[in-house]
Design an enzyme around this catalytic site. Structure first.
Site, PDB file in Angstrom:
ATOM      1  N   LYS A  24     -25.995   9.590 -21.358  1.00 30.79           N
ATOM      2  CA  LYS A  24     -27.098   9.354 -20.183  1.00 30.79           C
ATOM      3  C   LYS A  24     -27.347   7.731 -20.174  1.00 30.79           C
ATOM      4  O   LYS A  24     -27.115   7.230 -19.277  1.00 30.79           O
ATOM      5  CB  LYS A  24     -28.515   9.877 -20.297  1.00 30.79           C
ATOM      6  CG  LYS A  24     -28.278  11.590 -20.313  1.00 30.79           C
ATOM      7  CD  LYS A  24     -29.521  11.947 -20.171  1.00 30.79           C
ATOM      8  CE  LYS A  24     -30.694  11.737 -21.390  1.00 30.79           C
ATOM      9  NZ  LYS A  24     -30.067  12.309 -22.557  1.00 30.79           N
ATOM     10  N   ARG A  99     -38.450  15.274 -18.277  1.00 28.84           N
ATOM     11  CA  ARG A  99     -37.899  16.002 -19.266  1.00 28.84           C
ATOM     12  C   ARG A  99     -38.555  17.519 -19.438  1.00 28.84           C
ATOM     13  O   ARG A  99     -38.371  18.273 -20.257  1.00 28.84           O
ATOM     14  CB  ARG A  99     -38.058  15.370 -20.800  1.00 28.84           C
ATOM     15  CG  ARG A  99     -36.779  14.855 -21.156  1.00 28.84           C
ATOM     16  CD  ARG A  99     -37.298  14.022 -22.400  1.00 28.84           C
ATOM     17  NE  ARG A  99     -36.459  13.526 -23.476  1.00 28.84           N
ATOM     18  CZ  ARG A  99     -35.678  12.492 -23.653  1.00 28.84           C
ATOM     19  NH1 ARG A  99     -35.817  11.423 -22.817  1.00 28.84           N
ATOM     20  NH2 ARG A  99     -34.688  12.231 -24.613  1.00 28.84           N
ATOM     21  N   ARG A 138     -23.700   6.188 -33.287  1.00 27.38           N
ATOM     22  CA  ARG A 138     -23.936   4.951 -32.271  1.00 27.38           C
ATOM     23  C   ARG A 138     -24.762   3.940 -32.565  1.00 27.38           C
ATOM     24  O   ARG A 138     -25.764   3.850 -33.502  1.00 27.38           O
ATOM     25  CB  ARG A 138     -24.382   5.872 -30.893  1.00 27.38           C
ATOM     26  CG  ARG A 138     -25.748   6.410 -30.887  1.00 27.38           C
ATOM     27  CD  ARG A 138     -26.154   7.154 -29.420  1.00 27.38           C
ATOM     28  NE  ARG A 138     -27.550   7.646 -29.491  1.00 27.38           N
ATOM     29  CZ  ARG A 138     -27.762   8.170 -28.713  1.00 27.38           C
ATOM     30  NH1 ARG A 138     -27.463   8.654 -27.555  1.00 27.38           N
ATOM     31  NH2 ARG A 138     -29.155   8.857 -28.849  1.00 27.38           N
ATOM     32  N   ARG A 172     -30.863   3.192 -33.894  1.00 27.85           N
ATOM     33  CA  ARG A 172     -32.206   3.956 -33.616  1.00 27.85           C
ATOM     34  C   ARG A 172     -32.562   4.974 -34.873  1.00 27.85           C
ATOM     35  O   ARG A 172     -31.878   5.568 -35.338  1.00 27.85           O
ATOM     36  CB  ARG A 172     -32.187   5.075 -32.431  1.00 27.85           C
ATOM     37  CG  ARG A 172     -32.168   4.281 -30.959  1.00 27.85           C
ATOM     38  CD  ARG A 172     -31.885   5.141 -29.806  1.00 27.85           C
ATOM     39  NE  ARG A 172     -32.662   6.388 -29.934  1.00 27.85           N
ATOM     40  CZ  ARG A 172     -32.538   7.266 -28.847  1.00 27.85           C
ATOM     41  NH1 ARG A 172     -31.870   6.685 -27.689  1.00 27.85           N
ATOM     42  NH2 ARG A 172     -33.316   8.343 -28.956  1.00 27.85           N
ATOM     43  N   ARG A 183     -34.053  17.274 -31.621  1.00 28.91           N
ATOM     44  CA  ARG A 183     -34.095  16.806 -30.108  1.00 28.91           C
ATOM     45  C   ARG A 183     -33.371  17.770 -29.344  1.00 28.91           C
ATOM     46  O   ARG A 183     -33.388  17.834 -28.106  1.00 28.91           O
ATOM     47  CB  ARG A 183     -33.470  15.528 -30.088  1.00 28.91           C
ATOM     48  CG  ARG A 183     -34.595  14.234 -30.746  1.00 28.91           C
ATOM     49  CD  ARG A 183     -33.681  12.938 -31.368  1.00 28.91           C
ATOM     50  NE  ARG A 183     -33.077  12.292 -30.177  1.00 28.91           N
ATOM     51  CZ  ARG A 183     -32.166  11.441 -30.417  1.00 28.91           C
ATOM     52  NH1 ARG A 183     -31.927  11.083 -31.658  1.00 28.91           N
ATOM     53  NH2 ARG A 183     -31.608  10.816 -29.363  1.00 28.91           N
TER      54      ARG A 183
END
Ligand code: AMP
Length: 229
Positions: A24, A99, A138, A172, A183
């Site tokens: 996203k 969400r 990432r 992160r 998550r």
């Protein structure tokens, strides 16, 4: 791109739906550049609130570290704050909001009040099994926000951003295997029902997001331009 008309971005509202790791943020940044819209990531806004030690940030910190969703009140508050900024009048790509159904309904009310509408809610469809690898590799450039991945999109020179040359690379705190499971669970139980919500409104577009970043970007650009025209 591809001879499709440029959207009237003045009031365009695009929503990107998808589990963590679906791409996203990466795709929102690419669309932002291509269409002149503003990426609005509630995750980024919340991380900034945590770093700044604001009231919202203090309340959100532990919840985010556990991979759960912060309260609808807090998520809505950071969204509304950001929507009050002048630059978002160009139109927005909502990345990570809404969400929950409560958030989606609140967004409908907000948009109704300002005479806006959702141009498209685009669901990035991916296999859960690939998400842990995607997320745990990432990292982001702290200088310009460009996103990278150890395997799928490494920097040309180790530790140096291809785009701005910064060596300030960030990972992160919640991008680890343990938190990813929570998550993904939050996504399936609380966010995935929004796919049906937007389908019923006739606003849903589905995109296979397992392929190459540039191919997905092309498809998203086509949908976004069509939806915002
Ligand atoms: P993201 O950067 O979108 O992956 O979001 C990181 C974390 O921020 C999530 O795991 C949630 O804890 C929190 N978060 C971001 N957006 C929302 C939202 N709209 N509602 C609730 N929590 C959110």
């Amino acid at each position: 791109m591809d001879g499709v008309t440029t959207p009237d971005a003045a009031s365009a509202v695009l929503i990107l739906l998808g589990p963590p790791g679906a791409g996203k943020g990466t795709q929102a940044r690419m669309l932002e550049e291509e269409l002149g819209l503003v990426q609005l990531s509630t995750g980024d806004l919340l991380r900034a609130a945590v770093a700044a030690g604001t009231q919202a940030g203090k309340a959100a910190r532990a919840v985010m570290e556990a991979g759960e969703l912060v309260s609808d009140e807090i998520a809505l508050a950071v969204l509304k704050d950001r929507l009050a900024d002048a630059d978002v009048a160009k139109g927005v790509i909502l990345d990570g909001f809404p969400r929950t159904t409560v958030q989606a309904e609140a967004l409908d009310t907000l948009l109704d009040q300002s005479g806006q509408r959702i141009n498209a809610a685009i669901s990035l469809e991916v296999d859960d099994s690939a998400m842990v690898t995607r997320i745990s590799g990432r990292f982001t450039c702290g200088g310009c926000g460009e996103g990278y991945h150890d395997s799928f999109k490494p920097t040309e020179k180790t530790g140096v951003c291809d785009k701005c040359g910064s060596t300030d690379m960030k990972r992160r705190a919640d991008d680890n295997a343990e938190t990813v499971a929570a998550r993904l669970d939050a996504y399936h139980t609380q966010t995935a029902p929004l796919i049906a919500y937007y389908d019923q409104k006739g606003a849903l577009e589905r995109v296979d997001a397992m392929g190459a970043i540039d191919d997905i970007a092309r498809e998203l650009g086509r949908i976004a331009k069509h939806a915002a025209a």
